[in-house]
Design a protein around this motif. Structure first.
Motif, PDB file in Angstrom:
ATOM      1  N   ARG A   1       0.835  -1.213   0.000  1.00  0.00           N
ATOM      2  CA  ARG A   1       0.000   0.000   0.000  1.00  0.00           C
ATOM      3  C   ARG A   1       0.867   1.260   0.000  1.00  0.00           C
ATOM      4  O   ARG A   1       0.466   2.284  -0.526  1.00  0.00           O
ATOM      5  N   GLU A   2       2.044   1.186   0.618  1.00  0.00           N
ATOM      6  CA  GLU A   2       2.948   2.328   0.613  1.00  0.00           C
ATOM      7  C   GLU A   2       3.477   2.589  -0.797  1.00  0.00           C
ATOM      8  O   GLU A   2       3.585   3.725  -1.232  1.00  0.00           O
ATOM      9  N   GLN A   3       3.787   1.511  -1.517  1.00  0.00           N
ATOM     10  CA  GLN A   3       4.298   1.648  -2.880  1.00  0.00           C
ATOM     11  C   GLN A   3       3.191   1.938  -3.884  1.00  0.00           C
ATOM     12  O   GLN A   3       3.421   2.591  -4.896  1.00  0.00           O
ATOM     13  N   MET A   4       2.003   1.392  -3.608  1.00  0.00           N
ATOM     14  CA  MET A   4       0.877   1.521  -4.523  1.00  0.00           C
ATOM     15  C   MET A   4      -0.379   1.812  -3.699  1.00  0.00           C
ATOM     16  O   MET A   4      -1.100   0.883  -3.324  1.00  0.00           O
ATOM     17  N   PRO A   5      -0.643   3.088  -3.384  1.00  0.00           N
ATOM     18  CA  PRO A   5      -1.764   3.434  -2.503  1.00  0.00           C
ATOM     19  C   PRO A   5      -3.125   2.913  -2.953  1.00  0.00           C
ATOM     20  O   PRO A   5      -3.988   2.634  -2.130  1.00  0.00           O
TER      21      PRO A   5
ATOM     22  N   LYS B   1      -5.091  -3.044  -5.286  1.00  0.00           N
ATOM     23  CA  LYS B   1      -6.250  -3.922  -5.135  1.00  0.00           C
ATOM     24  C   LYS B   1      -5.798  -5.183  -4.407  1.00  0.00           C
ATOM     25  O   LYS B   1      -4.598  -5.441  -4.276  1.00  0.00           O
ATOM     26  N   VAL B   2      -6.714  -5.979  -3.942  1.00  0.00           N
ATOM     27  CA  VAL B   2      -6.379  -7.200  -3.225  1.00  0.00           C
ATOM     28  C   VAL B   2      -5.544  -8.145  -4.105  1.00  0.00           C
ATOM     29  O   VAL B   2      -4.678  -8.859  -3.599  1.00  0.00           O
ATOM     30  N   GLU B   3      -5.749  -8.101  -5.412  1.00  0.00           N
ATOM     31  CA  GLU B   3      -4.956  -8.931  -6.327  1.00  0.00           C
ATOM     32  C   GLU B   3      -3.482  -8.493  -6.320  1.00  0.00           C
ATOM     33  O   GLU B   3      -2.582  -9.323  -6.403  1.00  0.00           O
ATOM     34  N   ASP B   4      -3.246  -7.183  -6.230  1.00  0.00           N
ATOM     35  CA  ASP B   4      -1.876  -6.671  -6.155  1.00  0.00           C
ATOM     36  C   ASP B   4      -1.221  -7.094  -4.846  1.00  0.00           C
ATOM     37  O   ASP B   4      -0.052  -7.478  -4.821  1.00  0.00           O
TER      38      ASP B   4
END
Length: 147
Positions: A119-123, A126-129
């Motif tokens: 989440r820090e890298q990609m705010p 999605k749950v898949e990520d």
């Protein structure tokens, strides 16, 4: 009702009905996914998807147990339970995990770190990520780096 069932060892059965409600029966007890699985703290059954999606709600001192004989995917059923709730020091697994045929996967604190890192890298992850980052961590014992 049309149920699809799989056998876990010789003493438990997991059933998935068309409504995607899962239950596991072992030694006469039925464990419903998404509900408390017995008395006490941390005895929760859920899919990995739900654990990854609701990681902030999990107790950091618990651990994740799964059936390691099955492939890991987002619909993998897991037990979130206190890893110190051990009756037999030789086995070093909670009785509920043994009954289900589950093994230790990781502590919840590690899962939360994986999710927070993603989440820090990609705010807008999605749950898949987050699941991709989770699999990367399992394989490499390191956090994924998004370019």
């Amino acid at each position: 009702m049309n149920l699809r069932c799989s056998f876990f060892r010789s003493r438990s059965i997991a059933c998935l009905d068309p409504c995607k409600k899962i239950s596991i029966q072992t030694k006469g007890a039925v464990w419903k996914i998404g509900e408390a699985a017995g008395e006490g703290h941390g005895k929760n059954m859920m899919t990995l998807r739900k654990a990854l999606d609701q990681f902030e709600d999990l107790t950091w001192s618990d651990a994740i147990f799964i059936d390691r004989r099955q492939p890991i995917n987002m619909d993998t059923v897991c037990l979130i339970h206190d890893p110190d709730d051990v009756e037999d020091e030789k086995v070093d697994l909670p009785d509920v995990a043994i009954e289900l045929g589950f093994d230790y996967l990781m502590d919840v604190q590690s899962l939360q770190s994986i999710c927070l890192n993603m989440r820090e890298q990609m705010p807008d992850a999605k749950v898949e990520d987050i699941f991709r980052a989770f699999l990367f961590y399992l394989k490499n014992d390191a956090f994924i780096v998004i370019q």
